[in-house]
Scaffold this motif. Structure first.
Motif, PDB file in Angstrom:
ATOM      1  N   HIS A   1      -7.904  -6.833  -7.134  1.00 47.80           N
ATOM      2  CA  HIS A   1      -7.048  -8.020  -7.186  1.00 47.80           C
ATOM      3  C   HIS A   1      -7.682  -9.239  -6.509  1.00 47.80           C
ATOM      4  CE1 HIS A   1      -5.817  -5.487  -3.730  1.00 47.80           C
ATOM      5  NE2 HIS A   1      -5.801  -6.629  -3.082  1.00 47.80           N
ATOM      6  N   ARG A   2      -8.931  -9.101  -6.108  1.00 50.51           N
ATOM      7  CA  ARG A   2      -9.640 -10.232  -5.502  1.00 50.51           C
ATOM      8  C   ARG A   2     -10.967 -10.469  -6.204  1.00 50.51           C
ATOM      9  NH1 ARG A   2      -9.655  -8.013   0.515  1.00 50.51           N
ATOM     10  NH2 ARG A   2     -10.121  -6.147  -0.727  1.00 50.51           N
ATOM     11  N   ARG A   3     -11.298 -11.741  -6.339  1.00 59.16           N
ATOM     12  CA  ARG A   3     -12.594 -12.077  -6.936  1.00 59.16           C
ATOM     13  C   ARG A   3     -13.448 -12.811  -5.911  1.00 59.16           C
ATOM     14  NH1 ARG A   3      -9.587 -16.568  -8.995  1.00 59.16           N
ATOM     15  NH2 ARG A   3     -10.713 -18.484  -8.479  1.00 59.16           N
ATOM     16  N   LEU A   4     -14.741 -12.631  -6.082  1.00 54.39           N
ATOM     17  CA  LEU A   4     -15.695 -13.288  -5.199  1.00 54.39           C
ATOM     18  C   LEU A   4     -15.839 -14.733  -5.633  1.00 54.39           C
ATOM     19  CD1 LEU A   4     -17.724 -12.546  -2.891  1.00 54.39           C
ATOM     20  CD2 LEU A   4     -19.432 -12.224  -4.687  1.00 54.39           C
ATOM     21  N   GLU A   5     -15.753 -15.646  -4.659  1.00 54.71           N
ATOM     22  CA  GLU A   5     -15.951 -17.061  -4.964  1.00 54.71           C
ATOM     23  C   GLU A   5     -16.724 -17.665  -3.804  1.00 54.71           C
ATOM     24  OE1 GLU A   5     -12.719 -18.995  -7.267  1.00 54.71           O
ATOM     25  OE2 GLU A   5     -12.945 -20.639  -5.815  1.00 54.71           O
ATOM     26  N   GLY A   6     -17.965 -18.023  -4.060  1.00 55.91           N
ATOM     27  CA  GLY A   6     -18.836 -18.461  -2.975  1.00 55.91           C
ATOM     28  C   GLY A   6     -19.026 -17.302  -2.000  1.00 55.91           C
ATOM     29  N   ASP A   7     -18.761 -17.564  -0.715  1.00 60.61           N
ATOM     30  CA  ASP A   7     -18.890 -16.489   0.273  1.00 60.61           C
ATOM     31  C   ASP A   7     -17.562 -15.803   0.568  1.00 60.61           C
ATOM     32  OD1 ASP A   7     -21.588 -16.918   0.581  1.00 60.61           O
ATOM     33  OD2 ASP A   7     -21.326 -18.392   2.180  1.00 60.61           O
ATOM     34  N   GLY A   8     -16.517 -16.200  -0.151  1.00 60.44           N
ATOM     35  CA  GLY A   8     -15.196 -15.665   0.174  1.00 60.44           C
ATOM     36  C   GLY A   8     -14.554 -14.920  -0.971  1.00 60.44           C
ATOM     37  N   LEU A   9     -13.380 -14.398  -0.692  1.00 64.78           N
ATOM     38  CA  LEU A   9     -12.602 -13.668  -1.690  1.00 64.78           C
ATOM     39  C   LEU A   9     -11.312 -14.423  -1.977  1.00 64.78           C
ATOM     40  CD1 LEU A   9     -12.978 -10.015  -0.329  1.00 64.78           C
ATOM     41  CD2 LEU A   9     -14.229 -11.102  -2.213  1.00 64.78           C
ATOM     42  N   VAL A  10     -11.003 -14.543  -3.238  1.00 64.35           N
ATOM     43  CA  VAL A  10      -9.777 -15.204  -3.667  1.00 64.35           C
ATOM     44  C   VAL A  10      -8.862 -14.143  -4.289  1.00 64.35           C
ATOM     45  CG1 VAL A  10      -8.781 -16.907  -5.253  1.00 64.35           C
ATOM     46  CG2 VAL A  10     -10.986 -17.369  -4.123  1.00 64.35           C
ATOM     47  N   THR A  11      -7.662 -14.057  -3.777  1.00 67.17           N
ATOM     48  CA  THR A  11      -6.701 -13.102  -4.333  1.00 67.17           C
ATOM     49  C   THR A  11      -5.997 -13.744  -5.518  1.00 67.17           C
ATOM     50  OG1 THR A  11      -6.327 -12.108  -2.166  1.00 67.17           O
ATOM     51  CG2 THR A  11      -4.654 -11.705  -3.846  1.00 67.17           C
ATOM     52  N   ASP A  12      -6.189 -13.154  -6.694  1.00 68.75           N
ATOM     53  CA  ASP A  12      -5.531 -13.706  -7.876  1.00 68.75           C
ATOM     54  C   ASP A  12      -4.814 -12.616  -8.678  1.00 68.75           C
ATOM     55  OD1 ASP A  12      -7.680 -12.405  -8.908  1.00 68.75           O
ATOM     56  OD2 ASP A  12      -8.548 -14.104  -9.958  1.00 68.75           O
ATOM     57  N   GLY A  13      -4.656 -11.449  -8.062  1.00 71.69           N
ATOM     58  CA  GLY A  13      -3.967 -10.358  -8.738  1.00 71.69           C
ATOM     59  C   GLY A  13      -2.454 -10.514  -8.645  1.00 71.69           C
ATOM     60  N   VAL A  14      -1.782  -9.634  -9.351  1.00 76.28           N
ATOM     61  CA  VAL A  14      -0.322  -9.660  -9.393  1.00 76.28           C
ATOM     62  C   VAL A  14       0.219  -8.656  -8.380  1.00 76.28           C
ATOM     63  CG1 VAL A  14       1.700  -9.273 -10.846  1.00 76.28           C
ATOM     64  CG2 VAL A  14      -0.388 -10.249 -11.841  1.00 76.28           C
ATOM     65  N   ARG A  15       1.032  -9.161  -7.421  1.00 70.59           N
ATOM     66  CA  ARG A  15       1.616  -8.259  -6.438  1.00 70.59           C
ATOM     67  C   ARG A  15       2.975  -7.795  -6.939  1.00 70.59           C
ATOM     68  NH1 ARG A  15       1.156  -8.747   0.126  1.00 70.59           N
ATOM     69  NH2 ARG A  15       0.708  -6.528   0.325  1.00 70.59           N
ATOM     70  N   VAL A  16       3.152  -6.486  -6.976  1.00 64.52           N
ATOM     71  CA  VAL A  16       4.347  -5.898  -7.569  1.00 64.52           C
ATOM     72  C   VAL A  16       5.326  -5.441  -6.500  1.00 64.52           C
ATOM     73  CG1 VAL A  16       5.180  -4.037  -9.069  1.00 64.52           C
ATOM     74  CG2 VAL A  16       3.006  -5.181  -9.586  1.00 64.52           C
ATOM     75  N   PHE A  17       4.806  -4.909  -5.388  1.00 63.88           N
ATOM     76  CA  PHE A  17       5.713  -4.438  -4.325  1.00 63.88           C
ATOM     77  C   PHE A  17       5.117  -4.721  -2.953  1.00 63.88           C
ATOM     78  CE2 PHE A  17       3.187  -0.526  -5.125  1.00 63.88           C
ATOM     79  CZ  PHE A  17       2.832  -0.163  -3.834  1.00 63.88           C
ATOM     80  N   GLU A  18       6.003  -4.671  -1.947  1.00 59.95           N
ATOM     81  CA  GLU A  18       5.581  -4.815  -0.565  1.00 59.95           C
ATOM     82  C   GLU A  18       5.273  -3.431  -0.023  1.00 59.95           C
ATOM     83  OE1 GLU A  18       5.178  -7.630   1.193  1.00 59.95           O
ATOM     84  OE2 GLU A  18       5.685  -8.765  -0.618  1.00 59.95           O
ATOM     85  N   PRO A  19       4.044  -3.180   0.386  1.00 58.88           N
ATOM     86  CA  PRO A  19       3.691  -1.812   0.777  1.00 58.88           C
ATOM     87  C   PRO A  19       4.521  -1.275   1.935  1.00 58.88           C
ATOM     88  CG  PRO A  19       1.866  -3.351   1.176  1.00 58.88           C
ATOM     89  CD  PRO A  19       2.882  -4.075   0.371  1.00 58.88           C
ATOM     90  N   GLU A  20       4.979  -2.156   2.836  1.00 58.98           N
ATOM     91  CA  GLU A  20       5.774  -1.679   3.979  1.00 58.98           C
ATOM     92  C   GLU A  20       7.053  -0.986   3.504  1.00 58.98           C
ATOM     93  OE1 GLU A  20       4.741  -4.812   3.559  1.00 58.98           O
ATOM     94  OE2 GLU A  20       3.016  -4.754   4.919  1.00 58.98           O
ATOM     95  N   ARG A  21       7.575  -1.432   2.373  1.00 65.85           N
ATOM     96  CA  ARG A  21       8.820  -0.849   1.885  1.00 65.85           C
ATOM     97  C   ARG A  21       8.602   0.524   1.264  1.00 65.85           C
ATOM     98  NH1 ARG A  21      12.240  -5.242  -1.381  1.00 65.85           N
ATOM     99  NH2 ARG A  21      13.578  -3.408  -1.488  1.00 65.85           N
ATOM    100  N   ILE A  22       7.364   0.789   0.869  1.00 64.46           N
ATOM    101  CA  ILE A  22       7.063   2.067   0.219  1.00 64.46           C
ATOM    102  C   ILE A  22       6.512   3.076   1.213  1.00 64.46           C
ATOM    103  CG2 ILE A  22       5.668   3.197  -1.572  1.00 64.46           C
ATOM    104  CD1 ILE A  22       7.708   1.278  -2.766  1.00 64.46           C
ATOM    105  N   TYR A  23       5.580   2.609   2.028  1.00 63.57           N
ATOM    106  CA  TYR A  23       4.847   3.547   2.880  1.00 63.57           C
ATOM    107  C   TYR A  23       5.290   3.476   4.340  1.00 63.57           C
ATOM    108  CZ  TYR A  23       1.619   3.562  -1.094  1.00 63.57           C
ATOM    109  OH  TYR A  23       1.059   3.662  -2.336  1.00 63.57           O
ATOM    110  N   GLY A  24       6.145   2.498   4.702  1.00 65.45           N
ATOM    111  CA  GLY A  24       6.479   2.294   6.106  1.00 65.45           C
ATOM    112  C   GLY A  24       5.438   1.419   6.761  1.00 65.45           C
ATOM    113  N   SER A  25       5.676   1.070   8.001  1.00 59.92           N
ATOM    114  CA  SER A  25       4.809   0.106   8.671  1.00 59.92           C
ATOM    115  C   SER A  25       3.583   0.764   9.287  1.00 59.92           C
ATOM    116  CB  SER A  25       5.600  -0.635   9.755  1.00 59.92           C
ATOM    117  OG  SER A  25       6.144   0.302  10.658  1.00 59.92           O
ATOM    118  N   GLY A  26       3.523   2.083   9.250  1.00 54.95           N
ATOM    119  CA  GLY A  26       2.399   2.757   9.906  1.00 54.95           C
ATOM    120  C   GLY A  26       1.109   2.741   9.119  1.00 54.95           C
ATOM    121  N   ARG A  27       1.197   2.262   7.897  1.00 59.54           N
ATOM    122  CA  ARG A  27      -0.007   2.311   7.063  1.00 59.54           C
ATOM    123  C   ARG A  27      -0.861   1.063   7.211  1.00 59.54           C
ATOM    124  NH1 ARG A  27      -0.872   5.523   1.843  1.00 59.54           N
ATOM    125  NH2 ARG A  27      -2.608   4.481   0.801  1.00 59.54           N
TER     126      ARG A  27
END
Lengths: 101, 101
Positions: A75-101
């Motif tokens: 979900h990230r592409r390289l642009e110059g020396d950095g990474l740009v997030t351009d993917g589609v976020r579907v869920f919040e991981p904390e809600r699925i896996y808990g905060s320990g992950r």
């Protein structure tokens, strides 16, 4: 996503029709989506020319394959020396896996 | 196609804009298409969630990525216990690599 398949996970993928991998970091069989519910229903299996990698075409239950909540792990592409997030976020991981992950 | 990238091939991919890999079978740097002319001009580089694999989106010179002459290395699909070839063959490998391969 890219993951490792061993003979056990390969056999289970074929017999159940849902993707199984081998988690090298956890050293255990990994039924994809076992915790999140985001199973991968296999639609087609392709093999490469020298028979050491497989391409699974799947129906992604829950629309997200990545544990970070994005549709794709890539979900990230390289642009110059950095990474740009351009993917589609579907869920919040904390809600699925808990905060320990 | 799926291939291995090491730091040297990664650096060359970035500096030249054409895909370089590391051939584990030959133990040497592998400029993709060095023999066939089928270079891969990199259009976009994506990285996965845990930063251990990259996805190159390329313009495939010659329209074939696979040394067997098919567009894709994944030119066969599993059907029952067998493999069905349904990929697009672009060239005859004997004409590119000679009969020794």
């Amino acid at each position: 996503m890219l993951a490792y398949v061993n003979p056990q996970s390969w056999a289970l993928t074929l017999s159940t029709g849902v993707a199984h991998y081998w988690s090298r970091s956890r050293g255990k069989l990994w039924k994809k989506g076992e915790q999140s519910g985001n199973l991968q229903e296999v639609r087609e299996i392709r093999v490469d020319c020298d028979l050491d990698s497989v391409l699974l075409k799947v129906h992604q239950v829950g629309e997200a394959a990545c544990h970070t909540g994005y549709r794709s792990c890539f979900h990230r592409r390289l642009e110059g020396d950095g990474l740009v997030t351009d993917g589609v976020r579907v869920f919040e991981p904390e809600r699925i896996y808990g905060s320990g992950r």
